[in-house]
Design an enzyme around this catalytic site. Sequence first.
Site, PDB file in Angstrom:
ATOM      1  N   GLU A 171       0.805  -1.219   0.000  1.00 45.68           N
ATOM      2  CA  GLU A 171       0.000   0.000   0.000  1.00 45.68           C
ATOM      3  C   GLU A 171       0.839   1.271   0.000  1.00 45.68           C
ATOM      4  O   GLU A 171       0.356   2.346   0.337  1.00 45.68           O
ATOM      5  CB  GLU A 171      -0.966  -0.029   1.185  1.00 45.68           C
ATOM      6  CG  GLU A 171      -1.924  -1.209   1.080  1.00 45.68           C
ATOM      7  CD  GLU A 171      -2.879  -1.326   2.252  1.00 45.68           C
ATOM      8  OE1 GLU A 171      -2.785  -0.496   3.176  1.00 45.68           O
ATOM      9  OE2 GLU A 171      -3.718  -2.237   2.234  1.00 45.68           O
ATOM     10  N   LYS A 228     -15.580  -1.633   3.000  1.00 49.14           N
ATOM     11  CA  LYS A 228     -14.921  -2.127   1.795  1.00 49.14           C
ATOM     12  C   LYS A 228     -15.997  -2.679   0.871  1.00 49.14           C
ATOM     13  O   LYS A 228     -16.633  -3.689   1.182  1.00 49.14           O
ATOM     14  CB  LYS A 228     -13.913  -3.228   2.135  1.00 49.14           C
ATOM     15  CG  LYS A 228     -12.694  -2.743   2.924  1.00 49.14           C
ATOM     16  CD  LYS A 228     -11.794  -3.907   3.303  1.00 49.14           C
ATOM     17  CE  LYS A 228     -10.510  -3.443   3.968  1.00 49.14           C
ATOM     18  NZ  LYS A 228      -9.695  -4.584   4.459  1.00 49.14           N
TER      19      LYS A 228
END
Length: 425
Positions: free
Chosen positions: A204, A334
């Site tokens: 990330e 999410k």
Amino acid sequence: MAEIMHVFAREIMDSRGNPTVEAEVFLDDGSHGVAGVPSGASTGVHEAHELRDGGDRYLGKGVLKAVENVNEEIGDELAGLEADDQRLIDAAMIKLDGTENKSRLGANAILGVSMAVAKAAADSAGLPLFRYIGGPNAHVLPVPMMNIINGGAHADSGVDVQEFMIAPIGFDSFSEALRAGAEVYHALKKVINEKGLSTGLGDEGGFAPSVESTRAALDLIVEAIKKAGFEPGKDIALALDVASSEFFKDGKYHFEGGEHTAEEMANVYAELVDEYPIVSIEDPLQEDDWDGYVALTAQIGDKVQIVGDDFFVTNPARLKEGIAKKAANSILVKVNQIGTLTETFDAVDMAHRAGYTSMMSHRSGETEDTTIADLAVALNCGQIKTGAPARSDRVAKYNQLLRIEQLLGDAAVYAGRSAFPRFQG
């Protein structure tokens, strides 16, 4: 409203070099929308099913079956439906799938179409996506929860905690908060370099130095915040994604060289919250440790955000149970955990009505798609987690939020410190 004329999907690549689904929806007025589907590395067992092909191709990770399901089944089912009826469209796909976890057609197939439909409808209405979904009151820019040290399943750094984040809370605009976060990120690289540690990156965009403990990683970040000219706790706070299910084995938490009970882990977190300006702890316990979550929330939930990711998996049914039991006090959002926009909307709405906070989130496997940036504003989440200010798949979301802030002009409000009502630091 314009009707759906054609639905199409293709296989594209995500940020980890794995295939994923991209869906396109065309309407009869010429409008169109396209959306790429993300994928996680540390996935909850209760998530909607991501359909992969298996076999040798792409090491079994191909998504041609999911693509075929869009092109041969979902497209025919949705043809002729009005694109602005998102709830009807999502319900039609859920019914067509016929399983509890979307395993027949694949949540990756269904979600791609769900997002592309919303984008096409927004295009038809002549509105930006955040305004189309959120209406005239969508004006709050989220705090960027920037993952600047990667551990756990996202890196080979040796530290058990998966994400160490900074939350720039003491600023008046999103653009200033983003600037501060980027400056701390660059300061952290210098701090890590000075200590002779690796500045390699995790999935990330955060650094993945080999550090001996959670405290050692937090100390690096606190030093970087100060080096960048900011005050820890006032200007920039800290947050953790523990992803504890990843190190839960045989009924124990295998954390930092020891075996711990849920009660012992709770004491670890209580000490960390007392020692550092931590505003949020995500997935502090194993995803089915309901009793542990209830006890932890009672112990420290009045002063820190306890976020359910694998624990809630953006699922309204699990969230409802958590609210009833007073387990956690925040939900990570999410879209691919549940598989449709409608169910995502319902989860966020339920959370907010119960006084829970919400954090819109990317996955470790991302594309250039920026839907979650618009959703964070549309759903008034107040927080977004989309990685470090590095790697184009992460920065794309931040850049979209900059565009939204500019478009809103004087109406834009940065959530800042108000996003964390429990934080007393």
